[in-house]
Scaffold this motif. Structure first.
Motif, mmCIF file in Angstrom:
data_model
loop_
_atom_site.group_PDB
_atom_site.id
_atom_site.type_symbol
_atom_site.label_atom_id
_atom_site.label_comp_id
_atom_site.label_asym_id
_atom_site.label_seq_id
_atom_site.Cartn_x
_atom_site.Cartn_y
_atom_site.Cartn_z
ATOM 1 N N HIS A 138 37.209 53.588 43.828
ATOM 2 C CA HIS A 138 36.646 53.782 42.489
ATOM 3 C C HIS A 138 35.152 53.969 42.602
ATOM 4 N N TRP A 139 34.637 54.888 41.802
ATOM 5 C CA TRP A 139 33.196 55.122 41.713
ATOM 6 C C TRP A 139 32.833 55.052 40.239
ATOM 7 N N ILE A 140 32.118 53.985 39.879
ATOM 8 C CA ILE A 140 31.680 53.756 38.508
ATOM 9 C C ILE A 140 30.190 54.058 38.447
ATOM 10 N N ARG A 141 29.795 54.942 37.529
ATOM 11 C CA ARG A 141 28.419 55.414 37.427
ATOM 12 C C ARG A 141 27.876 55.114 36.029
ATOM 13 N N LYS A 142 26.604 54.751 36.003
ATOM 14 C CA LYS A 142 25.943 54.454 34.734
ATOM 15 C C LYS A 142 24.489 54.897 34.817
ATOM 16 N N ALA A 143 23.941 55.409 33.733
ATOM 17 C CA ALA A 143 22.517 55.687 33.667
ATOM 18 C C ALA A 143 21.771 54.362 33.580
ATOM 19 N N TYR A 144 21.018 54.051 34.625
ATOM 20 C CA TYR A 144 20.330 52.756 34.657
ATOM 21 C C TYR A 144 19.308 52.666 33.525
ATOM 22 N N GLU A 145 19.275 51.500 32.871
ATOM 23 C CA GLU A 145 18.348 51.251 31.776
ATOM 24 C C GLU A 145 17.199 50.381 32.291
ATOM 25 N N PRO A 146 16.076 51.014 32.701
ATOM 26 C CA PRO A 146 14.960 50.229 33.245
ATOM 27 C C PRO A 146 14.287 49.388 32.162
ATOM 28 N N VAL A 147 13.708 48.278 32.593
ATOM 29 C CA VAL A 147 12.944 47.399 31.702
ATOM 30 C C VAL A 147 11.576 47.173 32.333
ATOM 31 N N ASP A 148 10.531 47.420 31.589
ATOM 32 C CA ASP A 148 9.180 47.227 32.091
ATOM 33 C C ASP A 148 9.001 45.783 32.545
ATOM 34 N N GLY A 149 8.593 45.599 33.792
ATOM 35 C CA GLY A 149 8.407 44.264 34.342
ATOM 36 C C GLY A 149 9.557 43.780 35.198
ATOM 37 N N LEU A 150 10.685 44.484 35.171
ATOM 38 C CA LEU A 150 11.826 44.142 36.020
ATOM 39 C C LEU A 150 12.003 45.224 37.085
ATOM 40 N N PRO A 151 12.065 44.862 38.366
ATOM 41 C CA PRO A 151 12.315 45.865 39.402
ATOM 42 C C PRO A 151 13.769 46.300 39.386
#
Length: 281
Positions: A138-151
């Motif tokens: 299985h390959w599950i893909r998601k558009a990562y939701e960045p948060v300012d201040g979190l690497p």
């Protein structure tokens, strides 16, 4: 390598077979039974050699909103040196059949049934099947939701045998979840886990929550409550549940009922259209 998990092998049903099946598609949920995963519905991807896939879900109006999910089948000698073409995508791989090697940021890892890989966005990786049999994962893909201040999260390569399942309270071990990611790690905006019910175990209330779900049945059978319906499911079936779709289940036995579960987590609810771009890691 022998696997206890169900994985499709394709083919084509005979003309004598009845049309009836358990496929259901509604505004609240979908059930894609294993019998629909035939040769005629496979797809191919750029830069993947000797590879085909079944698309289980994709972002679509009235369907999955936060993720896509594939079952990949890589034949001997197949693989990719450029597997992900979207630099903003994160991914989880989970192997259900066969063996292969994945090289992530220069380090090669051997994969087998039960192997889990988390790939943050902008990760350099490649995939190769040097065995003499197909590998399916299985390959599950998601558009990562960045948060300012979190690497960005770190790469994770683990096997389910090395993860102690967490027992749900007051269930005497009948309901457990294998978590590959620390739930308190807010760098992650999705979780992919394995949920296990022993025969006769239940979700004893209609869960109704904001997380969207993709569920692939790895083993066993159950009767699953989806919105207002009770639906029979078994190993190889896939379910999509939109946010707030009521859900519950009875595990049918005679063995454990286990499924691979996706859900989106740890982010504010979007109040306007999402912006594009990648935050620095």
């Amino acid at each position: 390598m022998t696997s206890r998990y169900f994985a499709p092998t394709g083919g084509h049903p005979p003309q004598e077979q009845l049309l009836t099946d358990r496929a259901v598609f509604t505004d609240a949920y979908a059930v894609i039974p294993k019998g629909t995963m035939q040769d005629i519905v496979t797809s191919f991807l750029p830069f993947w050699e000797n590879t085909r896939l079944w698309v289980l879900s994709r972002p679509l109006s009235g369907f999955a909103e936060t993720f896509s999910q594939y079952i990949m089948e890589v034949s001997p000698g197949g693989g990719s040196d450029r597997p992900e073409t979207d630099p903003g995508a994160e991914g989880v791989l989970f192997v259900v059949d066969g063996t292969a090697d994945i090289t992530v940021e220069g380090t090669t890892h051997a994969l087998r049934p039960g192997s889990y890989v988390f790939l943050p966005p902008q990760t350099d990786w490649s995939f190769k099947n040097d065995s003499d049999a197909p590998v399916r994962f299985h390959w599950i893909r998601k558009a990562y939701e960045p948060v300012d201040g979190l690497p960005h999260p770190d790469v994770i390569v683990r096997h389910e045998d090395d993860v102690e399942p967490g027992i749900m309270p007051h269930t005497e071990g009948k309901w457990a979840t294998t978590r590959f990611v620390d739930p308190s790690d807010l760098r992650h905006d999705m979780h992919v886990t394995i949920v296990t019910f022993q025969p006769g175990a239940v979700i004893p209330f209609a869960e109704t929550h904001v997380m969207e779900h993709g569920l692939y049945v790895l083993e066993g059978k159950a009767v699953y409550r989806l919105n207002q319906d009770w639906v029979e499911v078994e190993a190889g079936d896939y379910m999509w549940l939109r946010a707030f779709c009521p859900q519950a289940c009875y595990a049918g036995g005679p063995g454990p009922f286990r499924y691979l579960l996706y859900k989106d987590v740890n982010r504010h609810m979007a109040l306007r259209p999402a912006h594009t771009g990648i935050a620095a890691s």
